[in-house]
Motif scaffolding. Structure first.
Motif, mmCIF file in Angstrom:
data_model
loop_
_atom_site.group_PDB
_atom_site.id
_atom_site.type_symbol
_atom_site.label_atom_id
_atom_site.label_comp_id
_atom_site.label_asym_id
_atom_site.label_seq_id
_atom_site.Cartn_x
_atom_site.Cartn_y
_atom_site.Cartn_z
ATOM 1 N N ARG A 58 0.833 -1.196 0.000
ATOM 2 C CA ARG A 58 0.000 0.000 0.000
ATOM 3 C C ARG A 58 0.873 1.253 0.000
ATOM 4 N N GLY A 289 -3.723 -0.231 -5.799
ATOM 5 C CA GLY A 289 -4.779 0.761 -5.760
ATOM 6 C C GLY A 289 -4.412 1.991 -6.573
ATOM 7 N N GLU A 434 -13.187 6.950 3.923
ATOM 8 C CA GLU A 434 -12.342 6.040 4.710
ATOM 9 C C GLU A 434 -13.196 5.220 5.657
ATOM 10 N N ASN A 437 -14.828 2.163 4.447
ATOM 11 C CA ASN A 437 -14.003 0.956 4.349
ATOM 12 C C ASN A 437 -14.217 0.042 5.547
ATOM 13 N N LYS A 451 -14.020 3.540 -2.455
ATOM 14 C CA LYS A 451 -13.418 3.577 -1.127
ATOM 15 C C LYS A 451 -12.001 4.116 -1.217
ATOM 16 N N LYS A 452 -11.680 5.037 -0.320
ATOM 17 C CA LYS A 452 -10.375 5.679 -0.337
ATOM 18 C C LYS A 452 -9.693 5.518 1.012
ATOM 19 N N GLU A 453 -8.366 5.497 0.963
ATOM 20 C CA GLU A 453 -7.552 5.517 2.165
ATOM 21 C C GLU A 453 -6.578 6.685 2.049
ATOM 22 N N SER A 530 -4.481 10.095 -1.485
ATOM 23 C CA SER A 530 -5.308 8.945 -1.115
ATOM 24 C C SER A 530 -5.114 7.829 -2.125
ATOM 25 N N SER A 531 -5.557 6.658 -1.744
ATOM 26 C CA SER A 531 -5.475 5.497 -2.626
ATOM 27 C C SER A 531 -6.794 4.755 -2.570
ATOM 28 N N THR A 532 -7.281 4.351 -3.734
ATOM 29 C CA THR A 532 -8.494 3.549 -3.766
ATOM 30 C C THR A 532 -8.157 2.118 -3.394
ATOM 31 N N LEU A 533 -9.139 1.432 -2.832
ATOM 32 C CA LEU A 533 -8.934 0.058 -2.370
ATOM 33 C C LEU A 533 -9.641 -0.929 -3.284
#
Length: 533
Positions: A58, A289, A434, A437, A451-453, A530-533
């Motif tokens: 990640r 992601g 977030e 998630n 969904k983002k982180e 951010s990163s998508t999951l």
């Protein structure tokens, strides 16, 4: 099944279970390694390498701040902190006070990170981040970069107290990153060099992603260079999906992955700017992601007085200032500088104490790259007001023309606090993604949002803000820390904040006008990764 078959099956189960336990133990051990030891462990065997890749799959940002007055100790503290956990440096950014040697800190950091990591180090008017030893959030503003000693008055040189560093290291799988400079040669016109800078960015992006539009650009300008034309042409050339943030004025050194670009200290070229370019990796794994950059803005100025139209403009080229007369929109009386300032000060009386004044000029200019057909671009450009007399209004900067419309703006902490709240609301929406998630927001799940982180953030804040502007500490970092208290954050107080993104993210003040606006005053620009999951 006979006894012998049962024994073999039991033995196989035991061996398989032991292998799983060993993998779990190894996983926990690898998680606790420093970045350097982790890199060594990944080279032990294929199975260890696969496990390391799973652990570090990640995106990750690591940052740390140190105010130790010794540059060697300060650099050591931030390096030990950011490299205390597994990370593979894809890029690094360091910002220091003018009390530290730029080249000294550059050499110390590149020695640890290696020559293959794109790296930019710059001086700043202040730094934002979490202390490497205490993890305490700090916003430290030093003021002007550089200074003069005054022993008789009991003052210390600015360099004596401007000691500190904030270091950020990023791991961004799915992206390629490199530092690309804007080089000025005495033999080539500035316009050609700006065009080449843009084409270098496009060519690099195309070489790694197959398209010419990068995800984001973090840019640092040289203090003596005029960055407005550079940002204008970047804004013109890049689609709105490309985020552009940075510091307009400072001093910097850089290290590019491409050795041919590393010409710092060359007698032939002067580096007027450097851009850290983030481009999609066409070879990225399908399980990686999608990394996204988001920008929010806290605006710190308010409009005062009516619109004016420039009647006569004189450019003073040696010091890049403009002298102008104007008339109010819809009226015929030509106003000198003193008259305009008196009217503005009358409107500000009893409202705000000693604000900084600017004129925001709406400019319609033709823009092009290379031989392509020019097209008109409308932009809003801020020019600091120097003063006025019975002839002219004096402002910083050039490229103001007769017929341009402008309004006066003043620094306004109340507007800044209000727009900090607006920025926080936008970042809260990212936080809602977030929470989805973890199943905390059923509305988000119901509408099947992406969904983002959020894994990191950077702040570029005007050096006029900070505690002295707001009357309390840590206001500029609050929109981010309130929403993502455990996410790594770094930032600087700079001499000119650059921020460009989708208009829906840039605050109400940006949406009020169709004019494009990338260079801001008394603002804080928030870059959220951010990163998508």
């Amino acid at each position: 099944m006979d006894d012998q078959s049962k024994a073999k099956s039991k033995s196989k189960t035991v061996r398989t279970g032991l292998a799983l336990i060993n993998d779990d133990l190894l996983h926990n051990i690898l998680l606790r390694l420093t970045a350097t030891s982790f890199a060594s462990a990944a080279c032990v065997s294929k199975s260890w390498n696969l496990l390391c890749n799973r652990i570090l799959s990640r995106p990750k940002l690591a940052s740390a701040l140190s105010l130790n007055p010794s540059p060697h100790i300060a650099v050591q503290e931030v390096l030990e902190k950011v490299l205390s956990e597994p990370i593979r440096p894809h890029f690094a950014v360091a910002n220091i006070g003018s009390g530290f040697s730029l080249i000294g800190a550059f050499q110390l950091i590149t020695k640890r990170l290696g020559s293959g990591t794109p790296f930019i180090i710059s001086t700043a008017s202040g730094i934002i981040g979490r202390d490497a030893l205490t993890n305490e959030l700090k916003e430290v503003k030093w003021g002007d970069i550089g200074g003069d000693s005054d022993d008789e008055g009991g003052y210390f040189p600015v360099e004596v107290i401007n000691n500190g560093i904030v270091l950020t290291v990023g791991f961004v799988p799915g992206l390629k990153v490199d530092a690309i400079p804007l080089l000025r040669s005495v033999k080539e016109p500035c316009v050609q060099m700006r065009d080449k800078f843009v084409m270098d960015i496009k060519d690099y992006t195309a070489s790694v992603s197959g398209c010419t539009s990068p995800v984001g650009i973090i840019i640092f300008g040289e203090g003596l260079a005029d960055m407005k034309p550079v940002i204008d042409v970047l804004d013109y050339a890049m689609p709105m999906e490309t985020v552009i943030v940075g510091d307009e004025r400072g001093r910097f050194l850089y290290r590019s992955w491409d050795e041919s670009r590393n010409v710092c200290g060359s007698a032939k070229y002067i580096s007027e700017a450097v851009a850290l370019v983030f481009a999609r990796d066409s070879d990225k794994s399908s399980v990686t992601g999608d990394i996204q950059f988001h920008v929010a803005l806290s605006n710190g100025v308010s409009v005062v007085g009516p619109k004016h139209k420039a009647v006569s403009v004189r450019a003073n080229n040696p010091d890049r200032t403009s002298w102008l007369t104007a008339k109010r929109e819809g009226q015929f009386e030509i106003l000198d500088g003193q008259t305009m300032l008196t009217e503005i000060n009358d409107e500000l009386e009893n409202h705000i104490e000693s604000p900084d004044l600017y004129i925001g000029v709406t400019k319609r200019r033709k823009c092009s790259i290379g031989s392509e057909k020019p097209r008109l671009i409308t932009s809003l450009s801020f020019h600091g007001v120097i003063g006025g007399d019975e002839e002219y209004l004096y402002v910083n900067g050039d490229n103001i023309k007769t017929g341009d419309y402008f309004q006066f703006y003043h620094s306004d902490p109340n507007a800044a606090i209000s727009s900090c709240s607006d920025a926080s609301v936008y970042l809260k929406n990212l936080k809602r993604y977030e929470n989805a998630n973890n199943g905390h927001d059923m509305r988000a799940v119901a509408v099947n949002v992406v969904k983002k982180e959020v894994f990191g953030g950077l702040i570029f804040s005007c050096n006029g803000r900070g505690e002295s502007f707001f009357g309390r500490r840590n206001v500029d970092s609050a929109p981010f820390t309130e929403n993502f208290p455990r996410v790594p954050l770094a930032g600087i107080f700079c001499g000119g904040e650059i921020g460009r993104g989708s208009s829906s993210l840039m605050g109400e003040s940006q949406r009020e006008s169709s004019a494009r606006r990338c260079l801001h005053v008394y603002s804080s620009v928030y870059l959220v990764m951010s990163s998508t999951l």
